[in-house]
Design an enzyme around this catalytic site. Sequence first.
Site, PDB file in Angstrom:
ATOM      1  N   ASP A 132      -2.235 -17.106   0.111  1.00  0.00           N
ATOM      2  CA  ASP A 132      -2.440 -15.810  -0.540  1.00  0.00           C
ATOM      3  C   ASP A 132      -1.126 -15.089  -0.810  1.00  0.00           C
ATOM      4  O   ASP A 132      -1.074 -14.169  -1.637  1.00  0.00           O
ATOM      5  CB  ASP A 132      -3.338 -14.916   0.327  1.00  0.00           C
ATOM      6  CG  ASP A 132      -4.804 -15.243   0.169  1.00  0.00           C
ATOM      7  OD1 ASP A 132      -5.173 -15.782  -0.887  1.00  0.00           O
ATOM      8  OD2 ASP A 132      -5.571 -14.962   1.097  1.00  0.00           O
ATOM      9  N   SER A 166     -15.406 -12.922   6.714  1.00  0.00           N
ATOM     10  CA  SER A 166     -14.026 -13.323   7.001  1.00  0.00           C
ATOM     11  C   SER A 166     -13.518 -12.732   8.305  1.00  0.00           C
ATOM     12  O   SER A 166     -12.814 -13.402   9.072  1.00  0.00           O
ATOM     13  CB  SER A 166     -13.104 -12.887   5.853  1.00  0.00           C
ATOM     14  OG  SER A 166     -13.394 -13.587   4.669  1.00  0.00           O
ATOM     15  N   HIS A 197      -2.971  31.406  -2.080  1.00  0.00           N
ATOM     16  CA  HIS A 197      -3.364  30.194  -1.347  1.00  0.00           C
ATOM     17  C   HIS A 197      -2.568  30.002  -0.065  1.00  0.00           C
ATOM     18  O   HIS A 197      -3.151  29.926   1.011  1.00  0.00           O
ATOM     19  CB  HIS A 197      -3.185  28.964  -2.244  1.00  0.00           C
ATOM     20  CG  HIS A 197      -3.416  27.667  -1.525  1.00  0.00           C
ATOM     21  ND1 HIS A 197      -4.667  27.184  -1.263  1.00  0.00           N
ATOM     22  CD2 HIS A 197      -2.545  26.772  -0.984  1.00  0.00           C
ATOM     23  CE1 HIS A 197      -4.572  26.044  -0.609  1.00  0.00           C
ATOM     24  NE2 HIS A 197      -3.291  25.775  -0.416  1.00  0.00           N
ATOM     25  N   GLU A 199     -11.648   0.910   2.694  1.00  0.00           N
ATOM     26  CA  GLU A 199     -10.995   0.875   4.004  1.00  0.00           C
ATOM     27  C   GLU A 199     -10.709   2.268   4.568  1.00  0.00           C
ATOM     28  O   GLU A 199     -10.870   2.504   5.760  1.00  0.00           O
ATOM     29  CB  GLU A 199      -9.683   0.073   3.924  1.00  0.00           C
ATOM     30  CG  GLU A 199      -9.866  -1.403   3.664  1.00  0.00           C
ATOM     31  CD  GLU A 199      -9.914  -1.738   2.181  1.00  0.00           C
ATOM     32  OE1 GLU A 199      -9.976  -2.928   1.846  1.00  0.00           O
ATOM     33  OE2 GLU A 199      -9.881  -0.794   1.351  1.00  0.00           O
ATOM     34  N   PRO A 227      -5.109  16.724   6.665  1.00  0.00           N
ATOM     35  CA  PRO A 227      -5.012  15.937   5.426  1.00  0.00           C
ATOM     36  C   PRO A 227      -6.325  16.040   4.655  1.00  0.00           C
ATOM     37  O   PRO A 227      -7.389  15.701   5.176  1.00  0.00           O
ATOM     38  CB  PRO A 227      -4.776  14.509   5.938  1.00  0.00           C
ATOM     39  CG  PRO A 227      -4.237  14.667   7.317  1.00  0.00           C
ATOM     40  CD  PRO A 227      -4.889  15.898   7.855  1.00  0.00           C
ATOM     41  N   HIS A 229      -2.706  30.362   5.241  1.00  0.00           N
ATOM     42  CA  HIS A 229      -3.430  30.328   3.972  1.00  0.00           C
ATOM     43  C   HIS A 229      -4.547  31.378   4.011  1.00  0.00           C
ATOM     44  O   HIS A 229      -5.665  31.070   4.440  1.00  0.00           O
ATOM     45  CB  HIS A 229      -4.020  28.946   3.727  1.00  0.00           C
ATOM     46  CG  HIS A 229      -3.007  27.842   3.714  1.00  0.00           C
ATOM     47  ND1 HIS A 229      -2.412  27.378   4.872  1.00  0.00           N
ATOM     48  CD2 HIS A 229      -2.485  27.130   2.690  1.00  0.00           C
ATOM     49  CE1 HIS A 229      -1.554  26.406   4.543  1.00  0.00           C
ATOM     50  NE2 HIS A 229      -1.588  26.239   3.232  1.00  0.00           N
ATOM     51  N   HIS A 288      -0.698 -10.455   0.957  1.00  0.00           N
ATOM     52  CA  HIS A 288      -1.724 -10.524   1.994  1.00  0.00           C
ATOM     53  C   HIS A 288      -1.155 -10.885   3.358  1.00  0.00           C
ATOM     54  O   HIS A 288      -1.918 -11.104   4.302  1.00  0.00           O
ATOM     55  CB  HIS A 288      -2.799 -11.544   1.598  1.00  0.00           C
ATOM     56  CG  HIS A 288      -3.801 -11.005   0.628  1.00  0.00           C
ATOM     57  ND1 HIS A 288      -3.430 -10.493  -0.599  1.00  0.00           N
ATOM     58  CD2 HIS A 288      -5.150 -10.882   0.701  1.00  0.00           C
ATOM     59  CE1 HIS A 288      -4.513 -10.094  -1.245  1.00  0.00           C
ATOM     60  NE2 HIS A 288      -5.560 -10.303  -0.479  1.00  0.00           N
TER      61      HIS A 288
END
Length: 691
Positions: A492, A406, A283, A435, A137, A35, A496
């Site tokens: 759940d 939890s 690019h 997360e 990434p 690139h 879950h």
Amino acid sequence: MPRGKPMTDAELDQLSINTIRTLSIDAVQAANSGHPGTAMALAPLVYTLWNRVMQFDPQDPIWPNRDRFVLSNGHASMLLWSVLHLTGTRAVNADYERLGQLSVTLEDIRRFRQFGSKAPGHPEYHWVSGVEVTTGPLGQGIATSVGMAIAEKWLASRYNKPAFNIFDHNIYAICSDGDLMEGVGSEAASLAGHLALDNLCWIYDNNRITIEGSTQLTFTEDVATRFLSYHWNVLRLSDANDIEQIGYALRLFRKTKGRPTIIILDSHIGYGSPNRQDTAAAHGEPLGADEVRATKRAYGWPEDAQFFVPEGVREHFAAGISARGASAHHAWTALFADYRAQYPELATEIDQMQRRELPAGWDRNLPVFPEDPKGMAGREISGKVLNVLAQNIPWLIGGSADLGPSNKTLLTYPGAEDIQAGTPGGKNLHFGIREHAMAAIVNGLSLSKLRPYGATFFIFSDYARPAIRLSALMELPTIFVFTHDAMGDGEDGPTHQPVEHLASLRAIPGLTLLRPGDANEVVEAYRVIMQLRHRPAALILSRQALPTLNRNQYAPASGVARGAYVLADASGGKPEILLIATGSEISLAVQAHEQLVSAGIFSRVVSMPSWDIFEHQTQEYRDSILPPAVKARIAIEQASTFGWERYVGSSGRIIGMQTFGASAPLKELQKEFGFEPDRVTAIAKEMLGKG
């Protein structure tokens, strides 16, 4: 190109910038891959940042108080390889020993993207000294930089004393449109603004081009307004070639308090290319031989020279970043020597952190649990262990993605404050419902040599997995605590209830996964994890109570350290059948074992909390646990059966999940999906022809 008379500083600046550009062009052209456009556009920025601003000593690229540079748009890696080479950055090995040779040689650049070259396609931590984080990434680099900024604030809060600013470095990250489009970047930016990380500066390369074409196709939001809403300081620069204005903006960043800074820098991708500038073609593909010559001609560069570093360029970097970095490093070393005399214990902590060592007595007071048929949940035991370890290891910090109560990951002992803008030296880091950013931030904390953990429900490891993968790729000793591991959160329902997640994480090379089966196995799992120096760990824990086994009757939980061990054995140690289980299914296997013993069948229970650790044992040990002659084998796990074939063989059986779960109480689910002792014993008898 100026010749003859001595060059002015301005001429040397431009010569150095064009050297970065042409090295990048030549490397991509030689590799026929890469690139070039972003490197051509951002060479002035990288030059200014490195040679005029950053506190970085090329002779010692792991000096603890260096500024951090993160190239989040890692496809422009030639920017980094060029500047590491031109600054003469030296190599460091995995044992933190400073080596004499260059981190990136000109030959490495000639062999850009080739096997074994220290100039790979994207920045790779551990492979190339001077690389602070593996990026590739998009979004990962900027998200990880937030962890680095949190770490600097934490380190300064704990270790800085009057007249001793041991930690006062900044974190600079270059990002692209793609980094800002990826959700993880938004998650991390939001938390950075909340925490008022004024040691963090992102420079956004606003070149208005992506692979498919103009950003007008997909990305027309007001980036400045978005970041103002995140409580960031927003600066705009209209010319990526104006190094004086770039320097001015970076000085404004360092003066800004209480907010992170983003500099929106308008640039021209493929700058200087007569036919490729401002096009998508600049690019991700080489310019082509004719365009390379035309571009060099536009720069006033010898058209046919390849990998050319003009006289004076290396010397210019030596007079800039090398001299400035060496001076700052020398002053810091002298300061730290005085600090050690006054604060020897804190200095020792810093030494241990830098070597990824543990303090003396790190495992004192770890609990030992007596037999208890009712038992405790894996998450409950984990919480107790974390609260012991965090008091023994000052730099162990972490938190949860809004699930602390939890996950049981909250540190509750006196003095364990929350990490907030006003209390950056706390121990509990609240990530919010983020997360993916949590896992990337944990990586950033670890790259700064803290010992961090992040937690959520196991099902949500899907949201964190890309950053977990990079943790393994970087060989970081990060800790990911996942609770609610199987059917234990029954009502759940399948959204879950993790099914394929154990197989998914086991497939990541270099990740140590442990699924302990009772309270003492949880303790031993942490004992294993804390001693890892170059491997991340995922700890998989139950929501529901698990019986605590009588370790006088069954084997000691210390067997966890070898990945798998004989928990209960046949009389004489010669089993007819092997019952292999993990986690909550350990107690199920023990119950089935007792039934088989009563029926006169010689069975062995193997607790296998970690495939990864077991596979690293000797063949002799593995054969002693799973005797090759014993073909009758049953694996029991409330998860996808994928992968268990390696341990049960073609004639074995697997009691696992072939479908997703369902919404119902746990006992009903266990009955529905066959996780009951009677089913195990029935299958065992059938396999042995004793039904």
